[in-house]
Design a protein around this motif. Structure first.
Motif, PDB file in Angstrom:
ATOM      1  N   ILE A  22       0.815  -1.218   0.000  1.00 28.64           N
ATOM      2  CA  ILE A  22       0.000   0.000   0.000  1.00 28.64           C
ATOM      3  C   ILE A  22       0.845   1.263   0.000  1.00 28.64           C
ATOM      4  O   ILE A  22       0.333   2.351  -0.301  1.00 28.64           O
ATOM      5  CB  ILE A  22      -0.968   0.006   1.203  1.00 28.64           C
ATOM      6  N   SER A  23       2.136   1.159   0.329  1.00 23.05           N
ATOM      7  CA  SER A  23       3.020   2.330   0.326  1.00 23.05           C
ATOM      8  C   SER A  23       4.003   2.325  -0.834  1.00 23.05           C
ATOM      9  O   SER A  23       4.899   3.178  -0.877  1.00 23.05           O
ATOM     10  CB  SER A  23       3.797   2.394   1.649  1.00 23.05           C
ATOM     11  N   ALA A  24       3.846   1.403  -1.777  1.00 23.97           N
ATOM     12  CA  ALA A  24       4.785   1.303  -2.898  1.00 23.97           C
ATOM     13  C   ALA A  24       4.578   2.461  -3.870  1.00 23.97           C
ATOM     14  O   ALA A  24       3.457   2.942  -4.069  1.00 23.97           O
ATOM     15  CB  ALA A  24       4.616  -0.034  -3.615  1.00 23.97           C
ATOM     16  N   ASN A  25       5.684   2.901  -4.493  1.00 23.88           N
ATOM     17  CA  ASN A  25       5.633   3.967  -5.478  1.00 23.88           C
ATOM     18  C   ASN A  25       5.526   3.447  -6.911  1.00 23.88           C
ATOM     19  O   ASN A  25       5.377   4.236  -7.839  1.00 23.88           O
ATOM     20  CB  ASN A  25       6.885   4.850  -5.368  1.00 23.88           C
ATOM     21  N   SER A  26       5.634   2.148  -7.099  1.00 24.13           N
ATOM     22  CA  SER A  26       5.559   1.559  -8.429  1.00 24.13           C
ATOM     23  C   SER A  26       4.797   0.244  -8.342  1.00 24.13           C
ATOM     24  O   SER A  26       4.651  -0.345  -7.263  1.00 24.13           O
ATOM     25  CB  SER A  26       6.959   1.317  -8.998  1.00 24.13           C
ATOM     26  N   TRP A  27       4.321  -0.226  -9.496  1.00 27.19           N
ATOM     27  CA  TRP A  27       3.593  -1.486  -9.538  1.00 27.19           C
ATOM     28  C   TRP A  27       4.508  -2.662  -9.243  1.00 27.19           C
ATOM     29  O   TRP A  27       4.067  -3.677  -8.696  1.00 27.19           O
ATOM     30  CB  TRP A  27       2.939  -1.660 -10.904  1.00 27.19           C
ATOM     31  N   LEU A  28       5.784  -2.533  -9.593  1.00 26.90           N
ATOM     32  CA  LEU A  28       6.725  -3.608  -9.286  1.00 26.90           C
ATOM     33  C   LEU A  28       6.921  -3.740  -7.782  1.00 26.90           C
ATOM     34  O   LEU A  28       7.000  -4.852  -7.238  1.00 26.90           O
ATOM     35  CB  LEU A  28       8.058  -3.355  -9.986  1.00 26.90           C
ATOM     36  N   GLY A  29       6.990  -2.612  -7.083  1.00 24.68           N
ATOM     37  CA  GLY A  29       7.093  -2.645  -5.627  1.00 24.68           C
ATOM     38  C   GLY A  29       5.839  -3.199  -4.979  1.00 24.68           C
ATOM     39  O   GLY A  29       5.910  -3.941  -3.991  1.00 24.68           O
ATOM     40  N   ALA A  30       4.677  -2.872  -5.553  1.00 18.91           N
ATOM     41  CA  ALA A  30       3.430  -3.431  -5.026  1.00 18.91           C
ATOM     42  C   ALA A  30       3.389  -4.940  -5.228  1.00 18.91           C
ATOM     43  O   ALA A  30       2.924  -5.686  -4.363  1.00 18.91           O
ATOM     44  CB  ALA A  30       2.236  -2.766  -5.715  1.00 18.91           C
ATOM     45  N   TRP A  31       3.890  -5.407  -6.381  1.00 17.64           N
ATOM     46  CA  TRP A  31       3.941  -6.845  -6.642  1.00 17.64           C
ATOM     47  C   TRP A  31       4.856  -7.555  -5.642  1.00 17.64           C
ATOM     48  O   TRP A  31       4.524  -8.642  -5.153  1.00 17.64           O
ATOM     49  CB  TRP A  31       4.422  -7.084  -8.066  1.00 17.64           C
ATOM     50  N   MET A  32       5.983  -6.947  -5.316  1.00 22.69           N
ATOM     51  CA  MET A  32       6.903  -7.544  -4.341  1.00 22.69           C
ATOM     52  C   MET A  32       6.241  -7.655  -2.968  1.00 22.69           C
ATOM     53  O   MET A  32       6.387  -8.660  -2.269  1.00 22.69           O
ATOM     54  CB  MET A  32       8.183  -6.715  -4.252  1.00 22.69           C
ATOM     55  N   GLY A  33       5.491  -6.624  -2.572  1.00 21.71           N
ATOM     56  CA  GLY A  33       4.786  -6.681  -1.297  1.00 21.71           C
ATOM     57  C   GLY A  33       3.743  -7.774  -1.260  1.00 21.71           C
ATOM     58  O   GLY A  33       3.580  -8.463  -0.243  1.00 21.71           O
ATOM     59  N   LEU A  34       3.025  -7.965  -2.363  1.00 21.51           N
ATOM     60  CA  LEU A  34       2.033  -9.041  -2.433  1.00 21.51           C
ATOM     61  C   LEU A  34       2.689 -10.410  -2.343  1.00 21.51           C
ATOM     62  O   LEU A  34       2.135 -11.339  -1.729  1.00 21.51           O
ATOM     63  CB  LEU A  34       1.232  -8.925  -3.733  1.00 21.51           C
ATOM     64  N   GLU A  35       3.866 -10.554  -2.939  1.00 24.03           N
ATOM     65  CA  GLU A  35       4.565 -11.840  -2.870  1.00 24.03           C
ATOM     66  C   GLU A  35       5.058 -12.135  -1.455  1.00 24.03           C
ATOM     67  O   GLU A  35       4.981 -13.278  -0.990  1.00 24.03           O
ATOM     68  CB  GLU A  35       5.742 -11.840  -3.850  1.00 24.03           C
ATOM     69  N   ILE A  36       5.574 -11.124  -0.776  1.00 29.02           N
ATOM     70  CA  ILE A  36       6.004 -11.317   0.616  1.00 29.02           C
ATOM     71  C   ILE A  36       4.809 -11.690   1.487  1.00 29.02           C
ATOM     72  O   ILE A  36       4.891 -12.579   2.354  1.00 29.02           O
ATOM     73  CB  ILE A  36       6.693 -10.042   1.141  1.00 29.02           C
ATOM     74  N   ASN A  37       3.685 -11.036   1.245  1.00 25.49           N
ATOM     75  CA  ASN A  37       2.464 -11.346   1.979  1.00 25.49           C
ATOM     76  C   ASN A  37       2.020 -12.784   1.726  1.00 25.49           C
ATOM     77  O   ASN A  37       1.613 -13.497   2.653  1.00 25.49           O
ATOM     78  CB  ASN A  37       1.369 -10.358   1.562  1.00 25.49           C
ATOM     79  N   LEU A  38       2.113 -13.239   0.480  1.00 27.73           N
ATOM     80  CA  LEU A  38       1.721 -14.600   0.132  1.00 27.73           C
ATOM     81  C   LEU A  38       2.615 -15.631   0.801  1.00 27.73           C
ATOM     82  O   LEU A  38       2.136 -16.589   1.435  1.00 27.73           O
ATOM     83  CB  LEU A  38       1.766 -14.773  -1.390  1.00 27.73           C
ATOM     84  N   LEU A  39       3.933 -15.441   0.694  1.00 29.56           N
ATOM     85  CA  LEU A  39       4.873 -16.429   1.217  1.00 29.56           C
ATOM     86  C   LEU A  39       4.883 -16.485   2.743  1.00 29.56           C
ATOM     87  O   LEU A  39       5.293 -17.490   3.321  1.00 29.56           O
ATOM     88  CB  LEU A  39       6.289 -16.128   0.705  1.00 29.56           C
ATOM     89  N   SER A  40       4.429 -15.433   3.396  1.00 32.67           N
ATOM     90  CA  SER A  40       4.363 -15.447   4.862  1.00 32.67           C
ATOM     91  C   SER A  40       3.059 -16.053   5.370  1.00 32.67           C
ATOM     92  O   SER A  40       2.992 -16.536   6.509  1.00 32.67           O
ATOM     93  CB  SER A  40       4.520 -14.027   5.414  1.00 32.67           C
ATOM     94  N   PHE A  41       2.012 -16.049   4.537  1.00 33.66           N
ATOM     95  CA  PHE A  41       0.733 -16.613   4.974  1.00 33.66           C
ATOM     96  C   PHE A  41       0.670 -18.127   4.773  1.00 33.66           C
ATOM     97  O   PHE A  41      -0.040 -18.812   5.510  1.00 33.66           O
ATOM     98  CB  PHE A  41      -0.419 -15.937   4.221  1.00 33.66           C
ATOM     99  N   ILE A  42       1.408 -18.646   3.804  1.00 35.63           N
ATOM    100  CA  ILE A  42       1.385 -20.090   3.530  1.00 35.63           C
ATOM    101  C   ILE A  42       1.805 -20.902   4.757  1.00 35.63           C
ATOM    102  O   ILE A  42       1.121 -21.876   5.125  1.00 35.63           O
ATOM    103  CB  ILE A  42       2.282 -20.426   2.322  1.00 35.63           C
ATOM    104  N   PRO A  43       2.910 -20.566   5.458  1.00 35.14           N
ATOM    105  CA  PRO A  43       3.257 -21.362   6.649  1.00 35.14           C
ATOM    106  C   PRO A  43       2.226 -21.266   7.762  1.00 35.14           C
ATOM    107  O   PRO A  43       2.061 -22.217   8.538  1.00 35.14           O
ATOM    108  CB  PRO A  43       4.606 -20.769   7.095  1.00 35.14           C
ATOM    109  N   LEU A  44       1.520 -20.135   7.857  1.00 37.59           N
ATOM    110  CA  LEU A  44       0.502 -20.000   8.890  1.00 37.59           C
ATOM    111  C   LEU A  44      -0.697 -20.901   8.621  1.00 37.59           C
ATOM    112  O   LEU A  44      -1.420 -21.265   9.556  1.00 37.59           O
ATOM    113  CB  LEU A  44       0.034 -18.540   8.972  1.00 37.59           C
ATOM    114  N   MET A  45      -0.898 -21.278   7.364  1.00 40.40           N
ATOM    115  CA  MET A  45      -2.051 -22.112   7.021  1.00 40.40           C
ATOM    116  C   MET A  45      -1.855 -23.574   7.415  1.00 40.40           C
ATOM    117  O   MET A  45      -2.834 -24.289   7.616  1.00 40.40           O
ATOM    118  CB  MET A  45      -2.318 -22.024   5.512  1.00 40.40           C
TER     119      MET A  45
END
Length: 344
Positions: A22-45
């Protein structure tokens, strides 16, 4: 079983990924944040006590990975646009927006890209269900607000509220019922995006609070299916009444707290002269009230023989005291906010 320290680490990474997006200045940065969010939620599942957690993790990973690939593909093409010659640049930009918006709709579980969402919810614990229903939707919704294609969003809203209403009618699993309920509420959030940025955020906060209140007690009592509600109704009359009122609050009935954001969106959409959209989402939401009422009908209309022993003593159990406080704000939210509004 994952240790508590590992869970805290993954939760911190989960929050960090969303904040990066949500604080990224580019779409590539937003994509990186979404990937970090994804990879951190998988172990919690992953949960050793739940046999369906591995299947849910795999479904969630494949779906989110596909959405991330589509998003990255569209972003790269959009960045290469300056080196290509187009006859109609405006239409090409809209095509890129539609591709990116579709990938974000897939990530958030919005109809018609919702097929993975109820199946993944069925294999999760209640705590992970709450994260998937609330926090995991915030970053994609924030990015969707930046890509508003008016006609497409209206079409998506009508499909989303319809699927969320009709899909939960024949369900007996509470997790699937709340999954389709979440899809219906996503339609209301997208309707708030047609107005301004703050409207859908307010709706999201109210929805998150009410969902947390309901899932809090379902997690304590380990209730996952419709027929298990009868055991709770027979154990404690306070739980019976409070849980039923919270479910009605999630449905948006006055004078409960869930009515406030719906009331706000209806008023603001009427100012924008979106009467047909208002009529459609209201009719579809009335259908959701049917399976909400089905959950609490047996509690409010039928008499059950109460056990001589009380399984959960609300005067001595801290969790149930906390639930009582949350339920007070959830069920009496409209009068409280009205009093505060007229006082200040």
């Amino acid at each position: 079983m994952m240790k508590n320290s590992s869970k805290l680490l993954f939760l911190f990474t989960l929050i960090t990924g969303t904040l990066m997006t949500i604080s990224a200045n580019s779409w590539l940065g937003a994509w990186m944040g979404l990937e970090i969010n994804l990879l951190s939620f998988i172990p919690l599942m992953n949960n050793m006590n739940n046999l369906k957690s591995s299947e849910a993790s795999l479904k969630y990973f494949l779906t989110q990975a596909m959405a991330s690939s589509i998003l990255l593909f569209a972003v790269i093409l959009f960045m290469m646009k300056s080196n290509m010659i187009f006859q109609n640049e405006i239409n090409i930009n809209n095509y890129y927006k539609m591709i990116i918006l579709s990938s974000l709709l897939l990530k958030s579980g919005t109809a018609p890209f919702h097929f993975w969402f109820p199946e993944v919810m069925e294999g999760l614990t209640w705590n992970n269900c709450l994260i998937l229903m609330t926090w995991q939707k915030f970053a994609p919704l924030m990015l969707m607000y930046y890509l508003m294609i008016y006609k497409m969003i209206i079409f998506i809203i009508m499909i989303t509220v319809s699927v969320g209403s009709l899909g939960g009618l024949n369900q007996t699993s509470l997790r699937k019922i709340f999954a389709f309920s979440s899809i219906n509420h996503l339609g209301w959030m997208l309707s708030g995006m047609l107005i301004n940025e703050y409207t859908w955020m307010i709706y999201f906060l109210f929805y998150s609070f009410i969902s947390m209140n309901i899932i809090f007690i379902l997690n304590i009592l380990k209730i996952y299916h419709f027929n298990q509600l009868f055991s709770m109704f027979m154990s404690n009359k306070y739980l019976k009444i409070l849980t039923s009122l919270n479910i009605l609050s999630l449905g948006g009935l006055p004078p409960f707290l869930g009515f406030i954001p719906k009331w706000m969106i209806i008023q603001l959409l009427s100012i924008e002269n979106q009467m047909m959209l208002i009529l459609w989402i209201m009719l579809m939401t009335l259908i959701t009230l049917f399976f909400y009422l089905r959950l609490c009908f047996s509690a409010l209309m039928l008499n059950y023989p109460e056990n001589n022993w009380i399984l959960y003593n609300m005067m001595n159990n801290f969790n149930l005291k906390f639930y009582l406080i949350l339920s007070f704000f959830s069920t009496m939210g409209l009068p409280i906010i009205s009093i505060i509004y007229y006082m200040f």
